[in-house]
Design a protein around this motif. Sequence first.
Motif, short mmCIF file in Angstrom:
data_model
loop_
_atom_site.label_atom_id
_atom_site.label_comp_id
_atom_site.label_asym_id
_atom_site.label_seq_id
_atom_site.Cartn_x
_atom_site.Cartn_y
_atom_site.Cartn_z
N GLY A 102 0.82 -1.22 0.00
CA GLY A 102 0.00 0.00 0.00
C GLY A 102 0.85 1.26 0.00
N LEU A 103 2.16 1.10 -0.15
CA LEU A 103 3.01 2.30 -0.25
C LEU A 103 4.19 2.04 -1.18
CD1 LEU A 103 5.51 2.57 2.65
CD2 LEU A 103 3.73 0.83 2.72
N GLN A 104 4.66 3.12 -1.76
CA GLN A 104 5.91 3.04 -2.53
C GLN A 104 6.92 3.98 -1.89
OE1 GLN A 104 5.16 3.18 -6.81
NE2 GLN A 104 3.46 1.77 -6.56
N CYS A 105 6.83 5.29 -2.18
CA CYS A 105 7.80 6.19 -1.53
C CYS A 105 7.48 6.39 -0.05
CB CYS A 105 7.86 7.54 -2.24
SG CYS A 105 6.49 8.64 -1.80
N GLY A 106 6.20 6.22 0.32
CA GLY A 106 5.81 6.31 1.73
C GLY A 106 5.50 7.71 2.22
N TYR A 107 5.58 8.69 1.34
CA TYR A 107 5.38 10.07 1.81
C TYR A 107 3.95 10.31 2.30
CZ TYR A 107 6.84 14.81 2.50
OH TYR A 107 7.19 15.99 3.10
N CYS A 108 3.00 9.74 1.58
CA CYS A 108 1.60 9.97 1.93
C CYS A 108 1.13 9.05 3.05
CB CYS A 108 0.71 9.73 0.71
SG CYS A 108 0.65 7.98 0.21
N THR A 109 1.92 8.00 3.35
CA THR A 109 1.45 6.90 4.17
C THR A 109 1.01 7.30 5.59
OG1 THR A 109 3.01 5.58 2.92
CG2 THR A 109 1.92 4.48 4.76
N LEU A 139 -3.84 12.41 -0.85
CA LEU A 139 -3.36 12.16 -2.21
C LEU A 139 -2.09 11.31 -2.19
CD1 LEU A 139 -3.84 15.69 -3.82
CD2 LEU A 139 -5.52 13.91 -3.36
N CYS A 140 -1.98 10.44 -3.20
CA CYS A 140 -0.79 9.60 -3.34
C CYS A 140 -0.28 9.73 -4.77
CB CYS A 140 -1.13 8.15 -3.05
SG CYS A 140 0.27 7.04 -3.33
N ARG A 141 1.00 10.05 -4.92
CA ARG A 141 1.55 10.20 -6.28
C ARG A 141 2.09 8.88 -6.81
NH1 ARG A 141 2.32 15.65 -7.75
NH2 ARG A 141 2.19 14.76 -9.80
N CYS A 142 2.16 7.86 -5.98
CA CYS A 142 2.85 6.63 -6.40
C CYS A 142 1.93 5.46 -6.70
CB CYS A 142 3.83 6.18 -5.32
SG CYS A 142 5.06 7.39 -4.84
N THR A 143 1.09 5.09 -5.75
CA THR A 143 0.51 3.74 -5.80
C THR A 143 -0.64 3.54 -6.77
OG1 THR A 143 -1.09 4.28 -4.08
CG2 THR A 143 1.02 3.38 -3.35
N GLY A 144 -1.33 4.60 -7.13
CA GLY A 144 -2.56 4.41 -7.90
C GLY A 144 -3.71 3.97 -7.01
S1 FES Z 1 3.46 6.16 -1.68
FE1 FES Z 1 4.44 7.83 -2.60
S2 FES Z 1 2.95 9.37 -2.38
FE2 FES Z 1 1.89 7.64 -1.74
#
Ligand code: FES
Lengths: 162, 298
Positions: A102-109, A139-144
């Motif tokens: 449920g995360l990629q970069c983790g910024y929104c997590t 908002l999440c820029r990574c996961t869709g």
């Molecule tokens: S995991 Fe990168 S912004 Fe959501």
Amino acid sequence: MSEQIQRIPVEITVNGTCYKREVEPRMLLVEFIREEINLTGTHIGCDTSYCGACTVILDGNAVKSCTLFAVQADGGEILTVEGLEKEGELHPLQQAFSTEHGLQCGYCTPGMLMSSLVLLAEKPEPEDKDIRKCLSGNLCRCTGYQNIINAVQTAAKDLREA
Amino acid sequence: MYPAPFCYHRPGSLKEAVGLLSELGEAAKPLAGGQSLIPILKLRMDEPSDLVDISRLPGLHFMQNDDGNVRIGALSTHALIGRSDLVGAVPILGDCANGIADPQVRARGTIGGSVSSADPSCDWPTLLHTLDAVIVCHGKAGVRTVPIREFIRDSYTTVLDDAELVTEIRFKVPPANSGGAYIGFKKSAPAYPTAAVGIQLTLADGDVCQQVRLALGAAGPRPVTSDEAENLLRGKVLTSELLKQAAEAIVEASDPPADARGSSDFKRAVLRSLFMQAADRAIERAAGTQIMGNHEYV
Ligand code: FES
Ligand SMILES: Cc1cc2nc3c(=O)[nH]c(=O)nc-3n(C[C@H](O)[C@H](O)[C@H](O)COP(=O)(O)OP(=O)(O)OC[C@H]3O[C@@H](n4cnc5c(N)ncnc54)[C@H](O)[C@@H]3O)c2cc1C
Ligand code: FES
């Protein structure tokens, strides 16, 4: 406005610990959390009230801590992402975000977790559309998003079975 | 981003708050949920000398329905209104409250702040036109009640004077054979509507339109109303042809600004389409059908 900078005493409980500080009225809650008490898990994304990365729980409600002055939270109880883990064990939501990717970069997590926690407290058996609605301010820029929805469903199930 | 420095006050009563505001003068501002004001202060589009935090004032967090007379305290949040029993009696309230922004903003933002800001993109001022609401204001000189149509003067301008606070919103529950719908078209949840339409209509004797209120939001400096469009519908059976004419008449009276959300022509097209959708939903609700409503997303 007098030349002297006003300082207001506040008492804010964060993750069960009460912090007493004297703050400038214009200090945002997110700055209080990150810079006064050094809990940097709460992120600043947009700083313009849109992205939800700064979401924390204040007295049971998810709020954007970049859109709240610390003085407004005086006397309040706050939960941040650091308060989720118990005795070295990840919270079921954190665990589910990990296993479901449920995360990629983790910024929104951190914000996603705090918003989801409020939903699961109110609705232990959410439909996907409830989750989408609950996370509409994150908002999440990574996961869709799809894996985030799956993660919240998995956590909901784990919490029901716990 | 930090706002410019200001002094912060947390009065303990309404009287004290009004006294403080009048003492501090026009450079002071009330602070309610902060969901309109704080973003403005962070961008330094305004630099008030003092903020008077009214969010904890006692007696302004309430909602009641006494025999069809609704009173909503100014500090009621969008979230609390959207979940209240009032939504069962007046579904159009739920359309509006639950469609504003996202859960985080709805948890803080208040109905009093929304009407006082008179932001042309805010949903409550438009919605309250469809219910002929009355705004209760407390100032130095005492209490006065102002119909919403007179309360909003222009974009970001109300009849409030510097030391006057909105304390309450009042309106009557529409009759049982009335139905309403409010639909905003939004690019995403945390975005203000591109355009919005509110319709409340009462049907009688074989679907004749007895009473109707129409309002457009984000379509000009203040909520747009049209006597001409309402007169077209009153006393008639509502055919889609007639509704289209009414839509045309009220959209004609609008003046949606071209901005990042779209050109004026695009917004007029959106308004026409929302009008027809809101009318359908209002008619169904007037006939007693329970429908959940909400803002539409792209
Ligand atoms: S995991 Fe990168 S912004 Fe959501
Ligand atoms: C990301 C985001 C998206 C949003 N999307 C929408 C949307 O889609 N639709 C919508 O309608 N709104 C939207 N909003 C605005 C939101 O609804 C605000 O809550 C509302 O406009 C203002 O209420 P508040 O209590 O936060 O007021 P504040 O921000 O505290 O105050 C707003 C103004 O009103 C004055 N004021 C406040 N209360 C009173 C009072 N009782 N008497 C006199 N003056 C008062 C203040 O001095 C200030 O000038 C959005 C906000 C954000 C941050
Ligand atoms: S940092 Fe607060 S909403 Fe983006």
